[in-house]
Design a protein around this motif. Structure first.
Motif, mmCIF file in Angstrom:
data_model
loop_
_atom_site.group_PDB
_atom_site.id
_atom_site.type_symbol
_atom_site.label_atom_id
_atom_site.label_comp_id
_atom_site.label_asym_id
_atom_site.label_seq_id
_atom_site.Cartn_x
_atom_site.Cartn_y
_atom_site.Cartn_z
ATOM 1 N N PHE A 121 0.828 -1.198 0.000
ATOM 2 C CA PHE A 121 0.000 0.000 0.000
ATOM 3 C C PHE A 121 0.872 1.262 0.000
ATOM 4 O O PHE A 121 0.639 2.210 -0.747
ATOM 5 C CB PHE A 121 -0.901 -0.042 1.233
ATOM 6 C CG PHE A 121 -1.699 1.209 1.464
ATOM 7 C CD1 PHE A 121 -2.667 1.615 0.565
ATOM 8 C CD2 PHE A 121 -1.489 1.974 2.597
ATOM 9 C CE1 PHE A 121 -3.417 2.762 0.789
ATOM 10 C CE2 PHE A 121 -2.224 3.124 2.828
ATOM 11 C CZ PHE A 121 -3.192 3.517 1.921
ATOM 12 N N ILE A 122 1.916 1.246 0.797
ATOM 13 C CA ILE A 122 2.778 2.418 0.973
ATOM 14 C C ILE A 122 3.495 2.806 -0.317
ATOM 15 O O ILE A 122 3.622 3.990 -0.643
ATOM 16 C CB ILE A 122 3.811 2.131 2.090
ATOM 17 C CG1 ILE A 122 3.117 2.080 3.449
ATOM 18 C CG2 ILE A 122 4.917 3.185 2.104
ATOM 19 C CD1 ILE A 122 4.003 1.551 4.561
ATOM 20 N N GLN A 123 3.964 1.820 -1.075
ATOM 21 C CA GLN A 123 4.797 2.115 -2.241
ATOM 22 C C GLN A 123 4.048 2.825 -3.376
ATOM 23 O O GLN A 123 4.663 3.338 -4.306
ATOM 24 C CB GLN A 123 5.406 0.822 -2.783
ATOM 25 C CG GLN A 123 4.380 -0.135 -3.366
ATOM 26 C CD GLN A 123 5.030 -1.381 -3.937
ATOM 27 O OE1 GLN A 123 6.199 -1.374 -4.292
ATOM 28 N NE2 GLN A 123 4.264 -2.463 -4.022
ATOM 29 N N THR A 124 2.731 2.907 -3.272
ATOM 30 C CA THR A 124 1.955 3.553 -4.338
ATOM 31 C C THR A 124 1.928 5.074 -4.209
ATOM 32 O O THR A 124 1.454 5.759 -5.114
ATOM 33 C CB THR A 124 0.497 3.038 -4.322
ATOM 34 O OG1 THR A 124 -0.110 3.361 -3.056
ATOM 35 C CG2 THR A 124 0.458 1.523 -4.504
ATOM 36 N N PHE A 125 2.448 5.614 -3.109
ATOM 37 C CA PHE A 125 2.405 7.056 -2.908
ATOM 38 C C PHE A 125 3.567 7.750 -3.607
ATOM 39 O O PHE A 125 4.625 7.149 -3.854
ATOM 40 C CB PHE A 125 2.411 7.385 -1.412
ATOM 41 C CG PHE A 125 1.107 7.103 -0.723
ATOM 42 C CD1 PHE A 125 0.166 8.102 -0.565
ATOM 43 C CD2 PHE A 125 0.804 5.828 -0.249
ATOM 44 C CE1 PHE A 125 -1.055 7.849 0.064
ATOM 45 C CE2 PHE A 125 -0.393 5.565 0.376
ATOM 46 C CZ PHE A 125 -1.332 6.586 0.527
ATOM 47 N N ASP A 126 3.379 9.040 -3.884
ATOM 48 C CA ASP A 126 4.374 9.847 -4.580
ATOM 49 C C ASP A 126 5.533 10.187 -3.635
ATOM 50 O O ASP A 126 5.321 10.659 -2.516
ATOM 51 C CB ASP A 126 3.719 11.139 -5.084
ATOM 52 C CG ASP A 126 4.667 11.983 -5.925
ATOM 53 O OD1 ASP A 126 5.832 11.592 -6.089
ATOM 54 O OD2 ASP A 126 4.225 13.054 -6.394
ATOM 55 N N GLU A 127 6.771 9.976 -4.092
ATOM 56 C CA GLU A 127 7.943 10.217 -3.256
ATOM 57 C C GLU A 127 8.122 11.685 -2.911
ATOM 58 O O GLU A 127 8.794 12.018 -1.918
ATOM 59 C CB GLU A 127 9.208 9.688 -3.948
ATOM 60 C CG GLU A 127 9.290 8.179 -3.966
ATOM 61 C CD GLU A 127 10.690 7.696 -4.322
ATOM 62 O OE1 GLU A 127 11.660 8.384 -3.981
ATOM 63 O OE2 GLU A 127 10.794 6.643 -4.954
ATOM 64 N N ASP A 128 7.568 12.584 -3.718
ATOM 65 C CA ASP A 128 7.742 14.017 -3.473
ATOM 66 C C ASP A 128 6.584 14.632 -2.691
ATOM 67 O O ASP A 128 6.553 15.840 -2.475
ATOM 68 C CB ASP A 128 7.908 14.764 -4.809
ATOM 69 C CG ASP A 128 9.156 14.330 -5.552
ATOM 70 O OD1 ASP A 128 10.180 14.103 -4.881
ATOM 71 O OD2 ASP A 128 9.092 14.204 -6.794
ATOM 72 N N SER A 129 5.645 13.807 -2.269
ATOM 73 C CA SER A 129 4.482 14.326 -1.559
ATOM 74 C C SER A 129 4.704 14.288 -0.050
ATOM 75 O O SER A 129 5.724 13.794 0.444
ATOM 76 C CB SER A 129 3.240 13.506 -1.907
ATOM 77 O OG SER A 129 3.323 12.213 -1.304
ATOM 78 N N GLU A 130 3.736 14.820 0.668
ATOM 79 C CA GLU A 130 3.782 14.779 2.137
ATOM 80 C C GLU A 130 3.746 13.343 2.644
ATOM 81 O O GLU A 130 4.243 13.041 3.722
ATOM 82 C CB GLU A 130 2.594 15.560 2.687
ATOM 83 C CG GLU A 130 2.491 15.579 4.202
ATOM 84 C CD GLU A 130 1.256 16.311 4.687
ATOM 85 O OE1 GLU A 130 0.839 16.063 5.830
ATOM 86 O OE2 GLU A 130 0.713 17.138 3.905
ATOM 87 N N TYR A 131 3.176 12.451 1.815
ATOM 88 C CA TYR A 131 3.038 11.051 2.200
ATOM 89 C C TYR A 131 4.051 10.189 1.436
ATOM 90 O O TYR A 131 3.697 9.192 0.810
ATOM 91 C CB TYR A 131 1.604 10.573 1.942
ATOM 92 C CG TYR A 131 0.573 11.520 2.493
ATOM 93 C CD1 TYR A 131 0.414 11.674 3.863
ATOM 94 C CD2 TYR A 131 -0.208 12.301 1.635
ATOM 95 C CE1 TYR A 131 -0.514 12.571 4.374
ATOM 96 C CE2 TYR A 131 -1.142 13.188 2.144
ATOM 97 C CZ TYR A 131 -1.289 13.321 3.511
ATOM 98 O OH TYR A 131 -2.195 14.216 4.018
ATOM 99 N N ALA A 132 5.294 10.604 1.488
ATOM 100 C CA ALA A 132 6.361 9.868 0.804
ATOM 101 C C ALA A 132 6.457 8.453 1.376
ATOM 102 O O ALA A 132 6.311 8.251 2.589
ATOM 103 C CB ALA A 132 7.685 10.590 0.966
ATOM 104 N N PRO A 133 6.697 7.455 0.530
ATOM 105 C CA PRO A 133 6.755 6.070 1.010
ATOM 106 C C PRO A 133 7.749 5.847 2.155
ATOM 107 O O PRO A 133 7.460 5.086 3.078
ATOM 108 C CB PRO A 133 7.168 5.294 -0.243
ATOM 109 C CG PRO A 133 6.655 6.108 -1.375
ATOM 110 C CD PRO A 133 6.814 7.526 -0.941
#
Length: 427
Positions: A121-133
């Motif tokens: 689930f975590i790896q689907t988030f954007d690395e540059d966002s507030e919710y970086a993996p």
């Protein structure tokens, strides 16, 4: 000091070194100690290997198998479905949902399995966002440390018995942990720590997430509704047995997990090879061996010597608050430089010996050590969960201190307060 005490001390030193360095699996270390007790004449053969047939081992081994069987049910699949619904959320709702999901999974499976499921689930988030993996992974690993086995369900149902095995040779049955004791001691740090994580997750730095280390976690092959209901039913009966220990007697309660496991085998819910693999896992060998180590410490007088020495260091008749602070802080520091399981196995007999020498509540001092041993989120050496978070998320331990040190302080304060409420040191 007689020859037996000297031999026991030498074996104890060997055990400490092996637990600190983890050069060998814990179960292997424990069994080596049992063999050495026989070779040196500290214990006879029957006593040295009595841990293999002790009531604690006979309860924990099948309980681990039954708890693991919960992972074969549709419960895990449903939890992953809930995670999918969190995908479109943001802000505190997303973070709170992830923390809640991690807490649930932490009761049903080991650290590596829990974090592996969350990684998908975590790896689907954007690395540059507030919710970086990398940030979310560290958050999940931290919550996992705080929550693992805290509730008396799934793997959590085995934790009190596992801890008891580390010191049971030093005390009587009245000082064994009950099924809810680990929960009562750990619930306040879990609540405080979770609130802190939800509100302060931004303090976790964004690392460079390494997706090449993320392995696909496949859902277990579906099982029939009949098998699923049998697993739930067996587990429910075991939990009821634990709840009514006083009415049924400890002999009946300790054998119920074995009876439940046999039911699952006879009706074809579990296959013999998978059962045997779990029954002979390192945890079972460790439980069996460590219970004998505590017996040797008691029989030779080494336990009393250690307890009196620690008591003298603490200062004669220390206050309950001081004792809880010393053991909680010491174990929290230790566990971040050696594994949490190693810290529990090493410090539990010392805690029990000190409590006996000072007329303290054995459960209270032991729980100080064992709950603080799970505050292993500051350094990558603390446990397998944080090792994954630091490694896959490429986190720098020095940069994460702004998040982990306040959390460690808050959870230690919560633990010390909780211990003194539920388990007064001189109660």
């Amino acid at each position: 000091m007689n020859v037996q005490m000297m031999m026991a001390l030498c074996i104890l030193v060997f055990m400490v070194v092996m637990l600190l360095t983890h050069k060998l699996p814990y179960g292997v270390t424990a069994m080596i100690c049992c063999v050495l007790f026989v070779f040196t004449g500290v214990l006879d053969l029957k006593t040295a290997f009595s841990g293999l047939s002790s009531s604690t081992t006979l309860m924990i081994a099948p309980m681990i198998v039954v708890a693991s069987a919960l992972g074969k049910t549709s419960l895990i699949h449903r939890l992953r479905g809930v995670m999918g619904k969190l995908q479109g959320k943001s802000g505190l709702l997303l973070i709170a949902g992830m923390c809640g999901m991690t807490i649930l999974l932490s009761q049903l499976m080991g650290q590596v399995a829990c974090i592996s499921v969350m990684l998908l689930f975590i790896q689907t988030f954007d690395e540059d966002s507030e919710y970086a993996p990398s940030r979310l992974l560290f958050l999940v690993a931290t919550i996992n440390c705080l929550a693992t086995s805290k509730f008396p369900i799934g793997m959590g149902a085995t934790m009190p018995g596992t801890i008891t095995s580390y010191y049971q040779g030093l005390v009587g049955p009245e000082d064994y942990l009950c099924i809810t004791d680990f929960f009562k001691a750990g619930i306040l740090p879990l609540i405080v720590g979770t609130i802190y994580c939800v509100l302060c997750y931004r303090l976790i730095p964004n690392g460079s997430f390494d997706k090449t280390q993320v392995k696909d976690v496949k859902d277990a092959a579906p099982i029939s509704k009949k098998d699923e209901y049998m697993i739930f039913g067996v587990f429910a009966v075991i939990m009821l047995g634990f709840m009514f220990t006083n009415q049924l007697g400890s002999d009946i309660t300790n054998v119920i997990p074995s009876a439940g496991l046999l039911v699952l085998i006879v009706f074809g819910v579990l296959e013999i090879p998978e059962v045997m693999k779990t029954l002979t896992c390192d945890m079972v060998w460790m439980v069996a061996g460590m219970s004998v180590v505590s017996t040797a410490l008691s029989k030779t007088g080494v336990g009393e010597l250690i307890g009196q020495t620690v008591l003298n260091i603490l200062g004669g008749h220390p206050s309950g608050l001081f004792v809880s602070i010393v053991f909680c802080v010491a174990c929290a520091l230790m566990t971040n430089f050696m594994s949490n399981m190693g810290t529990m196995a090493l410090m539990s007999p010392i805690a029990a010996s000190t409590a006996l020498a000072g007329g303290m509540n054995v459960k209270a001092v032991v729980l100080c050590c064992c709950v603080s041993a799970w505050l292993a989120f500051v350094m990558p050496t603390g446990c397998s969960g944080t090792m994954m978070a630091f490694g896959i998320g490429n986190q720098n331990p020095m940069k994460t201190l702004k998040f982990t040190l306040p959390l460690l302080a808050l959870t230690l304060v919560a633990l010390i307060i909780g211990i003194n409420i539920f388990f007064p040191i001189y109660g």
